[in-house]
Design an enzyme around this catalytic site. Structure first.
Site, PDB file in Angstrom:
ATOM      1  N   CYS A  97     -10.678   3.134  -2.424  1.00 34.43           N
ATOM      2  CA  CYS A  97     -12.118   3.375  -2.506  1.00 34.43           C
ATOM      3  C   CYS A  97     -13.596   2.314  -3.431  1.00 34.43           C
ATOM      4  O   CYS A  97     -14.011   2.142  -2.746  1.00 34.43           O
ATOM      5  CB  CYS A  97     -12.816   4.624  -3.391  1.00 34.43           C
ATOM      6  SG  CYS A  97     -11.677   6.079  -3.508  1.00 34.43           S
ATOM      7  N   LYS A  99      -2.153   2.191  -9.373  1.00 30.37           N
ATOM      8  CA  LYS A  99      -2.571   2.470 -10.166  1.00 30.37           C
ATOM      9  C   LYS A  99      -1.016   3.042 -10.280  1.00 30.37           C
ATOM     10  O   LYS A  99      -0.189   3.284  -9.957  1.00 30.37           O
ATOM     11  CB  LYS A  99      -3.841   2.433 -10.533  1.00 30.37           C
ATOM     12  CG  LYS A  99      -3.638   4.316 -10.409  1.00 30.37           C
ATOM     13  CD  LYS A  99      -5.281   4.349 -10.589  1.00 30.37           C
ATOM     14  CE  LYS A  99      -5.616   5.927  -9.896  1.00 30.37           C
ATOM     15  NZ  LYS A  99      -6.933   6.637 -10.424  1.00 30.37           N
TER      16      LYS A  99
HETATM   17  C1  UGA Z   1     -11.749   6.060  -8.213  1.00 29.17           C
HETATM   18  C2  UGA Z   1     -13.531   6.410  -8.858  1.00 29.17           C
HETATM   19  O1  UGA Z   1     -13.141   6.130  -9.984  1.00 29.17           O
HETATM   20  C3  UGA Z   1     -13.477   8.074  -8.688  1.00 29.17           C
HETATM   21  O2  UGA Z   1     -14.435   8.757  -9.791  1.00 29.17           O
HETATM   22  C4  UGA Z   1     -13.835   7.710  -7.436  1.00 29.17           C
HETATM   23  O3  UGA Z   1     -14.163   9.259  -6.807  1.00 29.17           O
HETATM   24  C5  UGA Z   1     -12.918   7.486  -6.594  1.00 29.17           C
HETATM   25  O4  UGA Z   1     -12.793   6.302  -6.984  1.00 29.17           O
HETATM   26  C6  UGA Z   1     -13.140   7.629  -5.401  1.00 29.17           C
HETATM   27  O5  UGA Z   1     -13.961   7.367  -4.575  1.00 29.17           O
HETATM   28  O6  UGA Z   1     -12.681   8.713  -4.546  1.00 29.17           O
HETATM   29  P1  UGA Z   1      -9.690   5.711  -7.665  1.00 29.17           P
HETATM   30  O7  UGA Z   1      -9.876   5.006  -6.779  1.00 29.17           O
HETATM   31  O8  UGA Z   1      -8.802   6.488  -7.621  1.00 29.17           O
HETATM   32  O9  UGA Z   1     -11.152   6.049  -8.157  1.00 29.17           O
HETATM   33  O10 UGA Z   1      -8.787   5.349  -9.079  1.00 29.17           O
HETATM   34  P2  UGA Z   1      -9.448   4.526 -10.187  1.00 29.17           P
HETATM   35  O11 UGA Z   1      -8.957   5.176 -11.588  1.00 29.17           O
HETATM   36  O12 UGA Z   1     -11.078   4.231 -10.698  1.00 29.17           O
HETATM   37  O13 UGA Z   1      -8.823   2.618 -10.458  1.00 29.17           O
HETATM   38  C7  UGA Z   1      -9.776   1.968  -9.717  1.00 29.17           C
HETATM   39  C8  UGA Z   1      -8.990   0.528  -9.914  1.00 29.17           C
HETATM   40  O14 UGA Z   1     -10.140  -0.090 -11.230  1.00 29.17           O
HETATM   41  C9  UGA Z   1      -7.538   0.964 -10.274  1.00 29.17           C
HETATM   42  O15 UGA Z   1      -6.783  -0.040  -9.860  1.00 29.17           O
HETATM   43  C10 UGA Z   1      -7.483   0.323 -11.471  1.00 29.17           C
HETATM   44  O16 UGA Z   1      -6.013   0.245 -11.592  1.00 29.17           O
HETATM   45  C11 UGA Z   1      -8.443  -0.265 -11.625  1.00 29.17           C
HETATM   46  N1  UGA Z   1      -8.881  -0.250 -12.693  1.00 29.17           N
HETATM   47  C12 UGA Z   1      -9.186   0.965 -13.538  1.00 29.17           C
HETATM   48  C13 UGA Z   1      -8.999  -1.572 -13.723  1.00 29.17           C
HETATM   49  O17 UGA Z   1      -8.132  -2.238 -13.729  1.00 29.17           O
HETATM   50  N2  UGA Z   1      -9.314  -1.711 -15.349  1.00 29.17           N
HETATM   51  C14 UGA Z   1      -9.689  -0.556 -15.721  1.00 29.17           C
HETATM   52  O18 UGA Z   1     -10.253  -0.114 -16.814  1.00 29.17           O
HETATM   53  C15 UGA Z   1      -9.923   0.831 -15.015  1.00 29.17           C
END
Ligand code: UGA
Length: 448
Positions: free
Chosen positions: A275, A335
């Site tokens: 996303c 993740k």
């Molecule tokens: C993301 C959004 O968080 C959701 O709210 C949204 O609905 C979704 O995209 C979408 O558009 O469908 P997602 O892609 O499943 O969700 O994953 P996240 O948990 O947001 O993580 C995204 C990336 O950021 C991962 O690689 C994670 O490791 C990284 N991340 C996240 C960090 O490096 N640091 C953080 O503090 C948080």
């Protein structure tokens, strides 16, 4: 199939569609899942999830057994239900702009199926689409293919989702808000009523707005979250050049300010997933079409791309030139708790390592089959984390899987050729790994 008033159909059995369908069915709402992929439909009919998501399999099994969830590749079954969610994919084109082909095709087929329907039907755009898509693309295609007036016999809403992979079911059951974008009251009220049935007393705040605002909320949300990650990674890169500074403590302190907030401030190897990158590119492209150049969003993406280089620099600091070095990569998924490697930071890091002549041996508890498709023979895959470490010159922890947390100094010392460890996820307490050559994103050590 008999017409069932109050039942729901969902077109597109990907992540969002499937989790949404299973959740509706779990609350007793009859749901029909529709997809053109026959294999996917076969699996769902057997109560088996075609993708990995915690809790989904058992929820699906129950829903299918109780006949609350059925699956078909015949879109005409949507007309047996009262509301249809569009949850088809909206991938990127080469230039980063959004590709609406799936939405256009699904809308046209749904509209054609709705031609003969006598009673009211609500169509809800849940896929992530750029502002204006519901009104300027879906509306005219639906009106033409159904020969109905949108807003009277066929309703239309934009209703983005905010669920995260790995916690998709719990996010669907406990959202922090519901955003409904509609042009008319009947459409908005019909959807709100469905959510009232679904959440009962626990109906979250419902924000009623225009379709364009609802569509932009989704992009703004992902752009803000991605920017938070790139922001903390920027601070991490500064912090790691200052001995005695730890970005985690900086994040903890600034996160206590409610204007900043503590979530999404975990420094790491950069964001991945299906996303953030896709949506930022689509928003950048869309803004440029409006003659606005979004410098901030470009910097968010640029910082993320650069973060892989920062991880490799940490490795080089420990190992020297990478040519012929054996590097163990622990974690491939973008993740933990998912087998998804789309846009994963591990892929960017591995590409750089290979370019520098390193031999890569990788392990992930779930994502190896997906990674193998993409990386082929360029990388060796290990059967577990211990065998990945054997004889390695350096290990990089790329995904925060809990099982990697269990690896202790003694394991690294016993297995590796040279015990160089780069913690790109800040999984470990640096004080406990002092016997190794240890480096971590955002952790300033004495310059060597
Ligand atoms: C993301 C959004 O968080 C959701 O709210 C949204 O609905 C979704 O995209 C979408 O558009 O469908 P997602 O892609 O499943 O969700 O994953 P996240 O948990 O947001 O993580 C995204 C990336 O950021 C991962 O690689 C994670 O490791 C990284 N991340 C996240 C960090 O490096 N640091 C953080 O503090 C948080």
């Amino acid at each position: 199939m008999k017409p069932r008033p109050g039942s729901v159909s969902v077109i597109g059995m990907g992540y969002v569609g499937l989790c949404t369908s299973a959740a509706f069915a779990s609350k007793g709402i009859r749901t029909v899942g529709i997809d053109i992929d026959e294999k996917r439909i076969d699996l769902i009919q057997q109560g088996r999830a075609p993708l990995y998501e915690p809790q989904l399999d058992s929820m699906l099994k129950k829903a299918v057994t109780k006949k609350l969830l059925t699956a078909t590749n015949d879109i005409s079954h949507a007309t047996d239900t009262s509301l249809t969610f569009l949850t088809v994919g909206t991938p990127s084109r080469k230039d980063g702009s959004i590709d609406l082909t799936n939405i256009e095709r699904a809308t046209e087929e749904l509209g054609t199926a709705l031609r003969e329907k006598q009673s009211y039907h609500l169509v809800i755009v849940k896929s992530t689409v750029i502002p204006g898509t519901t009104n300027k693309t879906v509306n005219p295609i639906l009106a033409k293919s159904s020969s109905k007036t949108i807003g009277t016999s066929v309703g239309l809403c934009a209703n983005p989702e905010f669920l995260k992979e790995g916690t998709a079911i719990s996010d669907t059951l406990h959202p922090d808000k519901i955003v409904i974008g509609a042009n008319d009251k009947k459409s908005a009220n019909t959807l709100k009523q469905l959510y009232r049935r679904f959440y009962g007393k626990n109906l979250p705040t419902v924000i009623l707005t225009s379709p364009e605002t609802a569509e932009l909320v989704k992009y703004a949300s992902n752009a803000f979250l991605a920017t938070k990650v790139s922001f903390i990674n920027t601070i991490a890169n500064i912090a790691q050049s200052i001995p005695g500074v730890d970005v985690n403590q900086v994040a903890e302190a600034i996160g206590r300010d409610p204007r900043i907030g503590s979530l999404f401030l975990k420094a790491g190897p950069g964001y991945g997933g299906s996303c953030f990158h896709k949506d930022l590119q689509a928003l950048i492209n869309f803004s440029e079409d409006l003659s606005y150049s979004p410098i901030l969003l470009r910097a968010t993406e640029g910082t993320n791309e650069q973060q892989a280089e920062k991880v490799v620099e940490l490795v080089e600091k420990l190992t020297g030139p990478l040519d012929q070095k054996r590097i163990a990569v622990l974690g491939l998924a973008f993740k933990k708790d998912t087998d998804d490697i789309r846009e994963a930071a591990s892929l960017r890091v591995i590409t750089l390592l290979l370019k520098k002549g390193a031999q890569v041996i990788a392990y992930d508890p779930l994502a190896i089959p997906n990674a193998r498709k993409q990386l082929g023979e360029t990388v060796e895959f290990a059967k577990d984390e211990h065998s990945a470490l054997k004889g390695a010159d350096c290990c990089i922890v790329m995904t925060e899987w809990s099982q990697f947390e269990k690896l202790q100094t003694k394991d690294y010392l016993a297995l590796m050729g040279t015990p160089n460890l780069v913690d790109a996820r800040r999984l470990y307490n640096p004080n406990e790994y002092g016997a190794l050559n240890f480096a971590a994103v955002g952790f300033g050590t004495q310059q060597q």
